[in-house]
Structures are given as structure tokens and as C-alpha cells.
Design a protein around this motif. Structure first.
Motif, mmCIF file in Angstrom:
data_model
loop_
_atom_site.group_PDB
_atom_site.id
_atom_site.type_symbol
_atom_site.label_atom_id
_atom_site.label_comp_id
_atom_site.label_asym_id
_atom_site.label_seq_id
_atom_site.Cartn_x
_atom_site.Cartn_y
_atom_site.Cartn_z
ATOM 1 N N ALA A 192 14.734 -4.265 8.665
ATOM 2 C CA ALA A 192 15.051 -3.226 7.689
ATOM 3 C C ALA A 192 14.219 -3.381 6.419
ATOM 4 N N LEU A 193 13.950 -4.620 6.037
ATOM 5 C CA LEU A 193 13.234 -4.860 4.790
ATOM 6 C C LEU A 193 11.758 -4.512 4.889
ATOM 7 N N TYR A 194 11.153 -4.759 6.053
ATOM 8 C CA TYR A 194 9.699 -4.608 6.183
ATOM 9 C C TYR A 194 9.254 -3.478 7.113
ATOM 10 N N ARG A 195 10.192 -2.871 7.837
ATOM 11 C CA ARG A 195 9.779 -1.883 8.823
ATOM 12 C C ARG A 195 10.504 -0.538 8.683
ATOM 13 N N THR A 196 11.251 -0.328 7.618
ATOM 14 C CA THR A 196 11.965 0.932 7.441
ATOM 15 C C THR A 196 11.672 1.520 6.062
ATOM 16 N N ARG A 197 11.945 2.812 5.947
ATOM 17 C CA ARG A 197 11.760 3.477 4.653
ATOM 18 C C ARG A 197 12.717 2.903 3.621
ATOM 19 N N TRP A 198 13.945 2.588 4.055
ATOM 20 C CA TRP A 198 14.905 1.996 3.119
ATOM 21 C C TRP A 198 14.364 0.695 2.543
ATOM 22 N N GLY A 199 13.788 -0.148 3.394
ATOM 23 C CA GLY A 199 13.252 -1.417 2.917
ATOM 24 C C GLY A 199 12.095 -1.232 1.961
ATOM 25 N N LEU A 200 11.250 -0.241 2.239
ATOM 26 C CA LEU A 200 10.125 0.041 1.340
ATOM 27 C C LEU A 200 10.624 0.465 -0.027
ATOM 28 N N ARG A 201 11.626 1.328 -0.039
ATOM 29 C CA ARG A 201 12.193 1.774 -1.322
ATOM 30 C C ARG A 201 12.889 0.629 -2.040
ATOM 31 N N LEU A 202 13.573 -0.199 -1.285
ATOM 32 C CA LEU A 202 14.255 -1.341 -1.897
ATOM 33 C C LEU A 202 13.259 -2.264 -2.581
ATOM 34 N N ARG A 203 12.178 -2.585 -1.900
ATOM 35 C CA ARG A 203 11.170 -3.475 -2.480
ATOM 36 C C ARG A 203 10.454 -2.815 -3.655
ATOM 37 N N ALA A 204 10.262 -1.509 -3.578
ATOM 38 C CA ALA A 204 9.630 -0.796 -4.689
ATOM 39 C C ALA A 204 10.509 -0.833 -5.936
ATOM 40 N N VAL A 205 11.816 -0.682 -5.740
ATOM 41 C CA VAL A 205 12.746 -0.736 -6.874
ATOM 42 C C VAL A 205 12.748 -2.130 -7.500
ATOM 43 N N GLY A 206 12.626 -3.170 -6.665
ATOM 44 C CA GLY A 206 12.607 -4.529 -7.194
ATOM 45 C C GLY A 206 11.321 -4.890 -7.892
ATOM 46 N N GLU A 207 10.229 -4.249 -7.509
ATOM 47 C CA GLU A 207 8.930 -4.563 -8.112
ATOM 48 C C GLU A 207 8.613 -3.676 -9.312
ATOM 49 N N HIS A 208 8.853 -2.379 -9.183
ATOM 50 C CA HIS A 208 8.494 -1.441 -10.257
ATOM 51 C C HIS A 208 9.456 -0.250 -10.219
ATOM 52 N N PRO A 209 10.635 -0.421 -10.801
ATOM 53 C CA PRO A 209 11.650 0.638 -10.705
ATOM 54 C C PRO A 209 11.223 1.956 -11.331
ATOM 55 N N LYS A 210 10.439 1.901 -12.408
ATOM 56 C CA LYS A 210 10.019 3.148 -13.049
ATOM 57 C C LYS A 210 9.109 3.955 -12.126
ATOM 58 N N ALA A 211 8.181 3.276 -11.446
ATOM 59 C CA ALA A 211 7.309 3.975 -10.506
ATOM 60 C C ALA A 211 8.111 4.544 -9.345
ATOM 61 N N ALA A 212 9.094 3.772 -8.863
ATOM 62 C CA ALA A 212 9.937 4.272 -7.779
ATOM 63 C C ALA A 212 10.732 5.491 -8.215
ATOM 64 N N ASP A 213 11.236 5.450 -9.438
ATOM 65 C CA ASP A 213 11.985 6.601 -9.966
ATOM 66 C C ASP A 213 11.083 7.819 -10.089
ATOM 67 N N THR A 214 9.833 7.598 -10.443
ATOM 68 C CA THR A 214 8.901 8.710 -10.620
ATOM 69 C C THR A 214 8.690 9.481 -9.316
ATOM 70 N N VAL A 215 8.722 8.782 -8.186
ATOM 71 C CA VAL A 215 8.495 9.453 -6.897
ATOM 72 C C VAL A 215 9.807 9.874 -6.236
ATOM 73 N N GLY A 216 10.901 9.806 -6.979
ATOM 74 C CA GLY A 216 12.156 10.356 -6.486
ATOM 75 C C GLY A 216 13.140 9.374 -5.900
ATOM 76 N N VAL A 217 12.905 8.075 -6.049
ATOM 77 C CA VAL A 217 13.845 7.078 -5.527
ATOM 78 C C VAL A 217 14.972 6.880 -6.542
ATOM 79 N N ASN A 218 16.207 6.925 -6.084
ATOM 80 C CA ASN A 218 17.365 6.697 -6.940
ATOM 81 C C ASN A 218 17.513 5.187 -7.156
ATOM 82 N N VAL A 219 17.084 4.710 -8.309
ATOM 83 C CA VAL A 219 17.048 3.267 -8.567
ATOM 84 C C VAL A 219 18.450 2.681 -8.565
ATOM 85 N N GLU A 220 19.370 3.286 -9.306
ATOM 86 C CA GLU A 220 20.719 2.740 -9.380
ATOM 87 C C GLU A 220 21.417 2.799 -8.024
ATOM 88 N N GLY A 221 21.253 3.905 -7.316
ATOM 89 C CA GLY A 221 21.870 4.016 -5.998
ATOM 90 C C GLY A 221 21.320 2.982 -5.028
#
Length: 434
Positions: free
Chosen positions: A290-319
Motif C-alpha cells: 500500500a505504501l509503495y504501490r498504490t495511489r493512497w501510499g503515494l499521497r501519504l508519502r507526499a503529505v509527509g514530505e511536502h504537505p503544501k505541494a500535496a495540498d496544491t494538487v488536491g490532496v486532503n492533508v488533514e484527511g
């Protein structure tokens, strides 16, 4: 450590436009740690030599395939292991001098050889045998809550939230699992209740750290103290007076997998276990996938590395962080369920005994990777189980040292062998939208 190095420019190039490149310098922690362990083992062999042979039992009486007991001269085997350790440490030194990191397999080989040498020294001259299958099986059982807890930490911290509350989640889960299992008479109900308890503690953690942006470390420490206090109070006031009805949970029986159980040595260790251990195999593989092979894992890692960039592309950081903490709480809940549905069958005061903090160390030692964290959990589980095995062949090591051994191994592994380790860039930082 990185150093800026100026690359020579073309003739006539202004000095202020000279290109700069960064060269990463590999630290000496891994090589130094191997040297220290080897030196201490050599000192042990020189100052406390032991005479006689060591007997290694590689099968149990009930195993389908019987392997003869190996009887090997102890000190020659220990010295041979020391020579191999020296060669492995020298290999690590050479790689470090060449500014190359020490591979994880080198550390694993070093550790296995050291354990063989140490067991040979410890069992020298004893009339008993070292039950290798029991040693490995017990180590796996001791590692189960550590592995579940480390997965909880990996998922939470990959989303950017430091989860110090693993200890509290596991303790609450063990307490709830004991009560639910006792009332229903079903270990499955105990596991479900423990899982929900872990999620509930994780929800409180998420509410304060994600929504209200309270310091994550402080919230985790407070939750650990709060759960310890609540479980201690209810244990003395509720469970002790009603032990027969509220604190006598049934335990899982072992499920033997045919054919696989007959594999020499590893078969009884891996495939003659309770269902919660089989579930652990699936959870470790599932979290990695799930962490390395799914979209959820990609979003999770993006939020942990750069939450502002993830938020910019539509990822719900708090959720995303909420979901990560709740899933991690479920993993910690399974670790707590192990104590009262597999290991003991009843709740005891502070029965996790710091396992949540060792799980955090396993997560760091594993560099926030599920598979590596699981391997680190196995290492620490081996250290926890070593005391009982050495008791079979005699008290060659003071019991006080064996009690502190797991924590010494934890500190040394994280401080001496982990090497360069970088947590997620946004770890511990609350996200403010806008």
C-alpha cells in the motif's frame, strides 16, 4: 553530511558562475559499530574462556524430520566467528573509506555470525542443548507486538505525524482485549475490541495533533501516561475483584499448516503459530504494498514530505493524516491484542513494559520502511527472548544484564548501526492550510 565542492569552469568563466555540486560523505557509524561489537566479543573470549563443547538442537521431538544434535567445540567455533566478524567489519571500513555505505546485508551477516559465536561461548561445557527452534520461535513471538507497533509508527510518521503514543495504544488494546475476550469467551472478539481501542487512542492523537495542532510529542507522552493511569486504576478496582469473569480471556490455539510445518528448522518457527502471527505476515506485506504501490501510499508519502505541494494538487492533508493515524492505531491495537489473546490470556499492570518505545526504535532502525522495520523488530525480539534460552544451559551471564539486554541492543542498534537516517521532511510539523 554534505559539502559544496566547486567544479572547475571553462576558461574565462566568471568565478561567481562556477557550478557547485554536492558530495555526500558517508558516516562511520555503521563501521564503527561493527568494530566496537567485534572488540567487545574478542575481549569476552580472552578474559572469560570456556571449555567444552556446545550442543545445538536443530529439531524438536515432534518434528517430522529429525536432525541429529550438533556437538561442536565451543571456543574454536567462537574464535572462527570472531575472524569472520573481523573480515565483515574490515569490508565495511573499506566501503566507508571509499565513501560508500555499508549494505544492510553486511550488518545482517555480522549479526548472525556474532549470535552463533556468542551462543557457542554461552553453551560451552553444558549438559543441556541449545534448542534453536525454540529460540527462533520464541523470538518471533516476542517480536510480534514490536512489529505491529513499528508498522503503526511507519504509517503515522510517513504522513508527517510523530506517533509517540504507540505504547498507550498497545496497552489500551491489551486491557480492552482481555475484558472483551473474557466476557464473550472468544479470542476473536478480544482482537476486535483491542483493534477498536487502538483506533480510539489514535483518534484522540489525531484530534489534538492534526486538528488543533498541539505539539505531537507532548500529546503522545500525555496519552501514554493517561492510558497507563486509567488501565492501572481499572485493573485494581475492576479486574482484580472480578478476575474470573473479566480477566480470564481464552487464548488462540496454534494453527499448523501442513507440509510447510515439516520444513526443517524454519517450518515449526513460521508455520506452527497462532492466527494473529499469520495475520502479521499479511499486514507487513500489505503495508509495504500500500505504501509503495498504490495511489493512497503515494499521497501519504507526499503529505509527509511536502504537505503544501500535496495540498496544491488536491490532496486532503488533514484527511490523509487522520486516516494514516487510524490505520496505524489499528496496527498497534493488534500488537496489544497479542498480549491477552496469544501470550498470557489476562491483563497485567503495564504489561507492554515499554514495547511501544522499542517499536519506535525498530521503526527508526528500519528507516521508516515496513520491511526493514519488521526485520528490526525480529532483532529486538531475539534480544528479548535470549534470556530464557540461556537459562536452559546455565546462568553464564548475570540475570540483571539479560534483563537490560533488549534495551541495550535497541540503543546500540539505533545509535551505532542505523547510519544516516532521514525521517519524512514534514515529520512533526503541523500543517496550516493557506
Amino acid at each position: 553530511m554534505s559539502a559544496a565542492v566547486e567544479a572547475p569552469g571553462a576558461p574565462g568563466t566568471p568565478s561567481d558562475t562556477i557550478e557547485k555540486r554536492h558530495v555526500t560523505q558517508v558516516g562511520w557509524k555503521a563501521a564503527g559499530g561493527l568494530i566496537v561489537v567485534g572488540a567487545l566479543f574478542a575481549l569476552l573470549l580472552v578474559t572469560v574462556p570456556r571449555e567444552g563443547d556446545t550442543r545445538f538442537a536443530l529439531s524438536r521431538d515432534a518434528d517430522a524430520i529429525q536432525i541429529p544434535v550438533l556437538e561442536i567445540p565451543a571456543m574454536p567455533l567462537a574464535w572462527a566467528c570472531l575472524v569472520i566478524m573481523a573480515l565483515v567489519a574490515a569490508f565495511s571500513v573499506v566501503r566507508t573509506q571509499a565513501n560508500r555505505r555499508t549494505p544492510i546485508w553486511v550488518i545482517v551477516v555480522f549479526g548472525v555470525v556474532f549470535l552463533v559465536g556468542f551462543l557457542a561461548w554461552a553453551g560451552a561445557g553444558s549438559s543441556g542443548t541449545l534448542p534453536i527452534v525454540s529460540l527462533l520461535s520464541g523470538s518471533l513471538l516476542a517480536a510480534v507486538p514490536l512489529i505491529y507497533g513499528s508498522l503503526s509508527g511507519v504509517i503515522g510518521e510517513r504522513s508527517g505525524v510523530i506517533n509517540i503514543a504507540i505504547e498507550g495504544q498497545m496497552l489500551a488494546a491489551a486491557f480492552t482485549g482481555a475484558i472483551a475476550g473474557s466476557i464473550t469467551g472468544s479470542p476473536f472478539a478480544g482482537v476486535l475490541a483491542a483493534l477498536l481501542a487502538g483506533v480510539l487512542v489514535a483518534l484522540v492523537l489525531a484530534l489534538f495533533t492534526v486538528t488543533h495542532r498541539v505539539n505531537q510529542i507532548i500529546v503522545g507522552v500525555v496519552l501514554n501516561v493517561l492510558v497507563l493511569g486509567l488501565t492501572s486504576f481499572f485493573y485494581s478496582q475492576v479486574l482484580v475483584p472480578n478476575a474470573a469473569t473479566l480477566n480470564s480471556a481464552p487464548r488462540f490455539s496454534t494453527w499448523t499448516i501442513p507440509l510447510l510445518n515439516d520444513i526443517p528448522v524454519i517450518g515449526p518457527v513460521l508455520f506452527d503459530q497462532a492466527p494473529l502471527i499469520y495475520l502479521m505476515y499479511l499486514v507487513v506485506a500489505g503495508v509495504w504494498f500500500a505504501l509503495y504501490r498504490t495511489r493512497w501510499g503515494l499521497r501519504l508519502r507526499a503529505v509527509g514530505e511536502h504537505p503544501k505541494a500535496a495540498d496544491t494538487v488536491g490532496v486532503n492533508v488533514e484527511g490523509t493524516r487522520y486516516r494514516a493515524l487510524l490505520i496505524g492505531g489499528a496496527c498497534a491495537g493488534l500488537g496489544g491484542a497479542f498480549y491477552t489473546t496469544v501470550a498470557v490470556g489476562q491483563f497485567g499492570l503495564n504489561m507492554t513494559a515499554g514495547a511501544g518505545f522499542i517499536a519506535l526504535a525498530a521503526m527508526i532502525f528500519g528507516k521508516w520502511d515496513p520491511l526493514r522495520a519488521a526485520m528490526a523488530g525480529l532483532l529486538f525480539g531475539f534480544a528479548l527472548n535470549l534470556q530464557s534460552i540461556l537459562g536452559v544451559v546455565g546462568e553464564v551471564v548475570p540475570s540483571q544484564f539479560m534483563l537490560m539486554l533488549p534495551y541495550v541492543v535497541t540503543l546500540f542498534a539505533v545509535a551505532g548501526l542505523v547510519g544516516r537516517s532521514r525521517p519524512p521532511a514534514a515529520n512533526g510539523q503541523p500543517y496550516v492550510k493557506g
